[in-house]
Write an enzyme that holds these catalytic residues in place. Structure first.
Site, PDB file in Angstrom:
ATOM      1  N   SER A  54     -38.082  -3.583 -34.046  1.00 36.52           N
ATOM      2  CA  SER A  54     -38.622  -4.140 -32.810  1.00 36.52           C
ATOM      3  C   SER A  54     -38.031  -3.625 -31.482  1.00 36.52           C
ATOM      4  CB  SER A  54     -38.746  -5.854 -32.932  1.00 36.52           C
ATOM      5  OG  SER A  54     -37.383  -5.998 -33.059  1.00 36.52           O
TER       6      SER A  54
ATOM      7  N   ARG B  95     -24.962 -14.211 -37.465  1.00 37.71           N
ATOM      8  CA  ARG B  95     -26.253 -15.149 -37.040  1.00 37.71           C
ATOM      9  C   ARG B  95     -26.416 -16.014 -38.430  1.00 37.71           C
ATOM     10  NH1 ARG B  95     -30.371 -10.502 -35.379  1.00 37.71           N
ATOM     11  NH2 ARG B  95     -29.706  -9.896 -37.836  1.00 37.71           N
TER      12      ARG B  95
ATOM     13  N   ASP C 118     -32.238 -14.023 -41.442  1.00 40.84           N
ATOM     14  CA  ASP C 118     -33.372 -14.573 -42.007  1.00 40.84           C
ATOM     15  C   ASP C 118     -33.399 -15.699 -43.063  1.00 40.84           C
ATOM     16  OD1 ASP C 118     -35.291 -13.425 -39.887  1.00 40.84           O
ATOM     17  OD2 ASP C 118     -35.151 -11.540 -41.109  1.00 40.84           O
TER      18      ASP C 118
HETATM   19  N1  CMX Z   1     -33.509  -7.389 -52.389  1.00 41.93           N
HETATM   20  C1  CMX Z   1     -33.876  -6.006 -53.607  1.00 41.93           C
HETATM   21  N2  CMX Z   1     -33.552  -5.027 -53.188  1.00 41.93           N
HETATM   22  C2  CMX Z   1     -32.867  -4.616 -52.143  1.00 41.93           C
HETATM   23  C3  CMX Z   1     -32.868  -5.804 -51.105  1.00 41.93           C
HETATM   24  C4  CMX Z   1     -32.934  -6.960 -51.554  1.00 41.93           C
HETATM   25  N3  CMX Z   1     -32.703  -7.924 -50.343  1.00 41.93           N
HETATM   26  N4  CMX Z   1     -31.996  -4.898 -49.995  1.00 41.93           N
HETATM   27  C5  CMX Z   1     -31.981  -3.520 -50.394  1.00 41.93           C
HETATM   28  N5  CMX Z   1     -32.587  -3.559 -51.650  1.00 41.93           N
HETATM   29  C6  CMX Z   1     -32.945  -2.316 -52.226  1.00 41.93           C
HETATM   30  C7  CMX Z   1     -33.845  -1.414 -51.290  1.00 41.93           C
HETATM   31  O1  CMX Z   1     -35.236  -1.739 -51.535  1.00 41.93           O
HETATM   32  C8  CMX Z   1     -33.536  -0.008 -52.022  1.00 41.93           C
HETATM   33  O2  CMX Z   1     -34.025   0.192 -53.090  1.00 41.93           O
HETATM   34  P1  CMX Z   1     -35.090   1.555 -53.613  1.00 41.93           P
HETATM   35  O3  CMX Z   1     -33.619   2.583 -53.464  1.00 41.93           O
HETATM   36  O4  CMX Z   1     -35.365   1.358 -54.826  1.00 41.93           O
HETATM   37  O5  CMX Z   1     -35.880   1.800 -52.586  1.00 41.93           O
HETATM   38  C9  CMX Z   1     -31.905   0.038 -52.143  1.00 41.93           C
HETATM   39  O6  CMX Z   1     -31.830  -1.318 -52.433  1.00 41.93           O
HETATM   40  C10 CMX Z   1     -31.023   0.623 -50.960  1.00 41.93           C
HETATM   41  O7  CMX Z   1     -31.597  -0.194 -49.672  1.00 41.93           O
HETATM   42  P2  CMX Z   1     -30.328  -0.289 -48.734  1.00 41.93           P
HETATM   43  O8  CMX Z   1     -30.089   1.198 -48.042  1.00 41.93           O
HETATM   44  O9  CMX Z   1     -29.387  -1.199 -49.151  1.00 41.93           O
HETATM   45  O10 CMX Z   1     -31.250  -1.027 -47.362  1.00 41.93           O
HETATM   46  P3  CMX Z   1     -32.221  -0.604 -46.385  1.00 41.93           P
HETATM   47  O11 CMX Z   1     -31.507   0.034 -45.237  1.00 41.93           O
HETATM   48  O12 CMX Z   1     -33.118   0.556 -46.922  1.00 41.93           O
HETATM   49  O13 CMX Z   1     -33.075  -1.876 -46.001  1.00 41.93           O
HETATM   50  C11 CMX Z   1     -33.659  -4.000 -45.634  1.00 41.93           C
HETATM   51  C12 CMX Z   1     -32.644  -2.725 -45.392  1.00 41.93           C
HETATM   52  C13 CMX Z   1     -33.089  -5.133 -44.780  1.00 41.93           C
HETATM   53  C14 CMX Z   1     -35.101  -3.436 -45.397  1.00 41.93           C
HETATM   54  C15 CMX Z   1     -33.355  -4.491 -47.035  1.00 41.93           C
HETATM   55  O14 CMX Z   1     -32.221  -4.701 -47.339  1.00 41.93           O
HETATM   56  C16 CMX Z   1     -34.483  -5.375 -47.408  1.00 41.93           C
HETATM   57  O15 CMX Z   1     -35.559  -5.018 -47.881  1.00 41.93           O
HETATM   58  N6  CMX Z   1     -34.139  -6.746 -47.415  1.00 41.93           N
HETATM   59  C17 CMX Z   1     -35.057  -7.814 -47.837  1.00 41.93           C
HETATM   60  C18 CMX Z   1     -35.835  -7.872 -46.588  1.00 41.93           C
HETATM   61  C19 CMX Z   1     -35.052  -8.763 -45.367  1.00 41.93           C
HETATM   62  O16 CMX Z   1     -34.407  -9.781 -45.725  1.00 41.93           O
HETATM   63  N7  CMX Z   1     -35.330  -7.934 -44.237  1.00 41.93           N
HETATM   64  C20 CMX Z   1     -34.861  -8.968 -43.102  1.00 41.93           C
HETATM   65  C21 CMX Z   1     -33.661  -7.730 -42.424  1.00 41.93           C
HETATM   66  C22 CMX Z   1     -33.133  -8.671 -41.203  1.00 41.93           C
HETATM   67  C23 CMX Z   1     -34.331  -8.620 -39.952  1.00 41.93           C
HETATM   68  O17 CMX Z   1     -34.756  -7.415 -39.481  1.00 41.93           O
HETATM   69  O18 CMX Z   1     -34.773  -9.724 -39.492  1.00 41.93           O
END
Ligand code: CMX
Length: 437
Positions: free
Chosen positions: A241, A327, A373
Site C-alpha cells: 500500500s 503490532r 492482522d
Molecule cells: N500460511 C501458509 N503458507 C505460508 C504462509 C502462511 N501464513 N506464509 C508464507 N507461506 C508460504 C508462502 O505462500 C510461500 O509458499 P510457496 O513457496 O509454495 O509459494 C512460502 O511460504 C514462502 O513464503 P515467504 O517467503 O515466507 O513469505 P512471502 O514474503 O512470500 O509472503 C505473506 C509474505 C505475508 C504474503 C505470507 O506470509 C502470507 O501469505 N501470509 C498470510 C496472509 C497474511 O497474513 N497477510 C498479511 C501480512 C501483513 C499485512 O500486510 O497486513
C-alpha cells in the site's frame, strides 16, 4: 503558515540539502547487489527507495523516526483522559521527526476537524453504491470522488512551479486525513446501521470521533481506536500500500488518486484484507469443528487441514519480519488489560501458540510468526464490532497517515518519477550464460 507546516518546511529544506550533498559525494558507491531470485521473488530486500517516516528491521520490527512501538506508547502525548497516545502525535512525529507538545496535538485534532467537510456529491456517490459492494471498494471510490477538491491539480493547471508542490500536497494531505474517517464512518453506518448517520462530535480527537461516528462511544473503544490507528499507520515504504501511493504519487498524481490506489493494494488478502480473512477463518474453524471453544490440538489439526488445501493461514507470515510482529504484541497487551477473558481473544492466543511450530515445520515459510492482522479482529469483536468486511477500511484510515505524511516528503524532496528496470527471462538466461563463460 501553521506551526506543523512551518516546522515541516524547516526540516525538509535541511534534509534536501543534506541529500544533495550525500548523492554528489557518494552517489556512485554500490549499496547492494541484486540476485536473480530477488528479481523473480517480488523484489524482496532490494534497497531501491527512500522512506523517511519509518523503517522496518526484520528482528526489531517497525520504528517510526527511530522509535519502536513501546517507546511511542511511552513518549507520544496521551492527553485529556486517553490511555493510549493520539495518532495526531505520530503524524506530527512522522512529518517533522520531533515529538509534539500536548497543545500541538490538540491543535492538530481541531485542525483536522476544521477541514473535515465532505462534499455532497461524495455522499451521493456512496449512497449510489449497493451494499453488496465491498466496503474497501466503496472507500476507494469515495476517496477518488473527492479528487475534484485537489489543490495540487488546481495549482498545477495554473502553472505552479516545482518549488510549490510540497505546499499544496501538504494541504491536500491534511484535507484528506481529516475527511477519510467521515467517509469511512458514513460507509459503515450506511451498510450496517440502516443509514442512521452520526454527525461528527467536534470536541473529540481524530480517533475518538471516528469511533463515535461509527456508533462506538465507550472510553475503552476510543482508546482501542487510538492504538489501532497509530500502529497501522506506517510500515516503511516497501509494503504494497505504501509503495503504491509512492509510485502513483511519483507521476505527480495528486494525494487523492495516490491514496485511492494505495487502498486498492491494501484490499488484497495477502496484505490488509488479511484482518478480515483471519476472522472469517476462525469462524469457519468454529463451524467445522462444531465448538466455540476449540482445544489447541483441534486448532492444530484445523491448521494442517487448511495448509493441505493449499490455503495460507491468514495473519501469519511476513515479507520482512522474522519475529512476532510488535503490532501484534501491542494489541495482545491491550487485550490482556481490557478483555483477557474474551472467548475470541483466547482463541487468537491459542492459535498463536500452535501455528508458528506448524508453519516452521513446513521448512519453506520464512516467518512463522503472527503479523498485525492476527489480533485486530478479536479486539474489535469484543466491543461488538462484528462486520469483518469493514476491518480493512479501519486499516486504510490509519494507513492514510503514514502514506500521506510520506507523500508530503516525496514532493518536498522533489523525488523523481519511479521507474525500475524489468528484464525478460531471455535476458536473464543470456546473463547467466555470459557470466559462466
Ligand atoms: N500460511 C501458509 N503458507 C505460508 C504462509 C502462511 N501464513 N506464509 C508464507 N507461506 C508460504 C508462502 O505462500 C510461500 O509458499 P510457496 O513457496 O509454495 O509459494 C512460502 O511460504 C514462502 O513464503 P515467504 O517467503 O515466507 O513469505 P512471502 O514474503 O512470500 O509472503 C505473506 C509474505 C505475508 C504474503 C505470507 O506470509 C502470507 O501469505 N501470509 C498470510 C496472509 C497474511 O497474513 N497477510 C498479511 C501480512 C501483513 C499485512 O500486510 O497486513
Amino acid at each position: 503558515m501553521d506551526r506543523l507546516k512551518e516546522l515541516f518546511k524547516i526540516k525538509f529544506t535541511a534534509a534536501a540539502e543534506e541529500i544533495k550533498a550525500l548523492v554528489k559525494e557518494h552517489g556512485t558507491k554500490i549499496i547492494d547487489t541484486v540476485q536473480i531470485e530477488q528479481v523473480y521473488g517480488g523484489m524482496r530486500g532490494i534497497k531501491s527507495m527512500i522512506w523517511e517516516t519509518s523503517s522496518l528491521d526484520s528482528l526489531e520490527g517497525i520504528r517510526f523516526r527511530g522509535y519502536s512501538i513501546p517507546e511511542l506508547r511511552d513518549k507520544l502525548p496521551c492527553i485529556d483522559g486517553a490511555t493510549e497516545p493520539l495518532p495526531e502525535g505520530l503524524f506530527w512525529l512522522m512529518m517533522t521527526g520531533e515529538f509534539p507538545t500536548d497543545d500541538e496535538v490538540r491543535w492538530l485534532s481541531r485542525e483536522w476537524m476544521r477541514r473535515s467537510v465532505v462534499p455532497d456529491h461524495v455522499i451521493a456517490t456512496i449512497d449510489s453504491m449497493d451494499d453488496s459492494i465491498h466496503p474497501m471498494t466503496q472507500f476507494s471510490i469515495a476517496i477518488m470522488a473527492m479528487q475534484c477538491e485537489s489543490l495540487f491539480v488546481q495549482k498545477y493547471s495554473e502553472g505552479m512551479p516545482k518549488s510549490q508542490y510540497w505546499d499544496v500536497t501538504y494541504e491536500d494531505s491534511m484535507n484528506l486525513i481529516s475527511k477519510v474517517p467521515i467517509v469511512a464512518a458514513y460507509i459503515y453506518r450506511k451498510a450496517f446501521c440502516n443509514k442512521d448517520i452520526i454527525r461528527p462530535n467536534r470536541d473529540l480527537d481524530w480517533s475518538a470521533n471516528f469511533a463515535y461516528m461509527m456508533g462506538y462511544d465507550s472510553t475503552e473503544f476510543k482508546d482501542l481506536m487510538r492504538l489501532y490507528l497509530t500502529i497501522h499507520s506506517d510500515h516503511e515504504g516497501g509494503n504494497a500500500s505504501a509503495h503504491t501511493v509512492h509510485l502513483v504519487g511519483s507521476t505527480l498524481s495528486d494525494a487523492y488518486l495516490s491514496l485511492s490506489a494505495g487502498m486498492n493494494a491494501l484490499a488484497g488478502p495477502l496484505h490488509g484484507l488479511a484482518n478480515q480473512e483471519v476472522m472469517d477463518w476462525i469462524y469457519d474453524m468454529i463451524r467445522d469443528l462444531g465448538t466455540n471453544n476449540p482445544s489447541k490440538s483441534q486448532i492444530a489439526d484445523y491448521v494442517r487441514t487448511t495448509l493441505s488445501q493449499g490455503i495460507v493461514v491468514p495473519g501469519y507470515g511476513h515479507a520482512v519480519l522474522r519475529v512476532a510482529d510488535p503490532r501484534f504484541i501491542a494489541q495482545m497487551e491491550f487485550a490482556k488489560k481490557h478483555c483477557a477473558d474474551d472467548p475470541m481473544v483466547k482463541i487468537v492466543w491459542n492459535v498463536f501458540e500452535v501455528v508458528p511450530d506448524i508453519l516452521g515445520s513446513l521448512g519453506k515459510v520464512k516467518n512463522p510468526w503472527p503479523n498485525v492482522d492476527a489480533h485486530s479482529g478479536a479486539l474489535l469483536e469484543h466491543f461488538g464490532f462484528t462486520q469483518h468486511n469493514f476491518y480493512t477500511v479501519l486499516f486504510g484510515v490509519s494507513r492514510s497517515l503514514g502514506v500521506l505524511a510520506h507523500l508530503c516528503w516525496d514532493r518536498a524532496l522533489n523525488l523523481p518519477l519511479e521507474r525500475p528496470k524489468s528484464l525478460t527471462t531471455e535476458e536473464i538466461k543470456k546473463f547467466i550464460q555470459n557470466s559462466s563463460n
